[in-house]
Write a protein that holds these residues in place. Structure first.
Motif, PDB file in Angstrom:
ATOM      1  N   LYS A   1       0.965  -1.097   0.023  1.00 17.11           N
ATOM      2  CA  LYS A   1      -0.038   0.118   0.069  1.00 17.11           C
ATOM      3  C   LYS A   1       0.987   1.265  -0.027  1.00 17.11           C
ATOM      4  O   LYS A   1       0.585   2.097  -0.800  1.00 17.11           O
ATOM      5  CB  LYS A   1      -0.842   0.099   1.043  1.00 17.11           C
ATOM      6  N   HIS A   2       1.804   1.239   0.820  1.00 17.54           N
ATOM      7  CA  HIS A   2       2.774   2.288   0.977  1.00 17.54           C
ATOM      8  C   HIS A   2       3.549   2.822  -0.454  1.00 17.54           C
ATOM      9  O   HIS A   2       3.719   3.787  -1.015  1.00 17.54           O
ATOM     10  CB  HIS A   2       3.911   2.332   1.960  1.00 17.54           C
ATOM     11  N   LYS A   3       4.149   1.461  -0.912  1.00 14.96           N
ATOM     12  CA  LYS A   3       4.679   1.724  -2.139  1.00 14.96           C
ATOM     13  C   LYS A   3       4.034   1.933  -3.548  1.00 14.96           C
ATOM     14  O   LYS A   3       4.444   2.316  -4.325  1.00 14.96           O
ATOM     15  CB  LYS A   3       5.642   0.379  -2.552  1.00 14.96           C
TER      16      LYS A   3
ATOM     17  N   GLU B   1       1.198   3.779  -3.233  1.00 19.48           N
ATOM     18  CA  GLU B   1       0.319   5.083  -2.924  1.00 19.48           C
ATOM     19  C   GLU B   1       0.292   6.025  -4.253  1.00 19.48           C
ATOM     20  O   GLU B   1       1.241   6.355  -4.987  1.00 19.48           O
ATOM     21  CB  GLU B   1       1.091   5.818  -2.012  1.00 19.48           C
ATOM     22  N   GLY B   2      -1.073   6.447  -4.548  1.00 11.82           N
ATOM     23  CA  GLY B   2      -1.147   7.473  -5.487  1.00 11.82           C
ATOM     24  C   GLY B   2      -1.477   6.534  -6.978  1.00 11.82           C
ATOM     25  O   GLY B   2      -1.796   7.253  -7.953  1.00 11.82           O
ATOM     26  N   THR B   3      -1.253   5.259  -7.018  1.00 12.09           N
ATOM     27  CA  THR B   3      -1.539   4.531  -8.160  1.00 12.09           C
ATOM     28  C   THR B   3      -3.026   4.114  -8.510  1.00 12.09           C
ATOM     29  O   THR B   3      -3.336   3.727  -9.483  1.00 12.09           O
ATOM     30  CB  THR B   3      -0.705   3.278  -8.346  1.00 12.09           C
TER      31      THR B   3
ATOM     32  N   GLN C   1      -5.900  -1.193  -5.551  1.00 15.15           N
ATOM     33  CA  GLN C   1      -6.370  -1.625  -4.243  1.00 15.15           C
ATOM     34  C   GLN C   1      -5.402  -2.727  -3.836  1.00 15.15           C
ATOM     35  O   GLN C   1      -5.264  -3.852  -4.363  1.00 15.15           O
ATOM     36  CB  GLN C   1      -7.811  -2.057  -4.145  1.00 15.15           C
TER      37      GLN C   1
ATOM     38  N   LEU D   1       5.043   2.225   9.047  1.00 15.07           N
ATOM     39  CA  LEU D   1       3.703   1.516   8.334  1.00 15.07           C
ATOM     40  C   LEU D   1       3.014   1.179   9.537  1.00 15.07           C
ATOM     41  O   LEU D   1       3.444   0.799  10.747  1.00 15.07           O
ATOM     42  CB  LEU D   1       4.082   0.567   7.554  1.00 15.07           C
TER      43      LEU D   1
ATOM     44  N   LYS E   1       3.292  -1.157 -11.414  1.00 20.51           N
ATOM     45  CA  LYS E   1       3.021   0.444 -11.591  1.00 20.51           C
ATOM     46  C   LYS E   1       2.942   0.568 -13.005  1.00 20.51           C
ATOM     47  O   LYS E   1       3.484   0.073 -14.075  1.00 20.51           O
ATOM     48  CB  LYS E   1       4.425   1.197 -11.168  1.00 20.51           C
TER      49      LYS E   1
END
Length: 146
Positions: A24-26, A28-30, A33, A60, A145
């Motif tokens: 989720k952290h890595k 983020e913004g993509t 889910q 985290l 990504k």
């Protein structure tokens, strides 16, 4: 590409929630889910205290995590399913044979390494598992990504 990733272990209190927090952290913004579940989940339990402590040391947290049992619906709806061990994959394939094409080891890009279960072990086991999960997540990023 992938819109939803489901991470699977056994109890859904150590490995899969840690991997969930890391991804989720890595990611983020993509808009991807990330969720987790267990093959033999300790339903309703929070993240294991040792796992939460190690996650916190890396900035985290999953404070609202509640362990949940893996269902066929979850497997059908996920675009990608990542498991901790080969035997977990076999259980997933028994539940939903058609999940074969979208289910892999979390450590797939690290030579297909399995992530050992740190449950009821000492702190160094949790640190070791965190490091494996972090490296595995980094190895997945080029494929996730957009």
């Amino acid at each position: 590409m992938f819109n939803s990733i489901l991470i699977v272990c056994v109890g859904n209190i150590c490995r899969s929630p840690t991997a969930e927090a890391i991804l989720k952290h890595k990611l983020e913004g993509t808009g991807i889910q990330v969720s987790s579940a267990g093959l033999g989940a300790l339903v309703g339990k929070p993240v294991d205290a040792s796992a939460a402590e190690v996650m916190a040391e890396h900035g985290l947290a999953l404070p609202d995590h509640s362990a949940r049992q893996l269902t066929t619906e979850m497997l059908h709806s996920a675009d990608l399913v990542l498991a901790m061990e080969n035997r977990h994959l076999q259980s997933i394939f028994k539940m939903v044979p058609e999940a074969r094409g979208k289910s892999f080891l979390f450590g797939r890009w690290l030579g297909g390494c399995e992530t050992p279960d740190p449950y009821r072990q000492s702190r160094p086991a949790f640190v070791h598992v965190y490091n494996i999960l972090d490296k595995s997540a980094n190895a997945w990023l080029p494929y996730l990504k957009k």
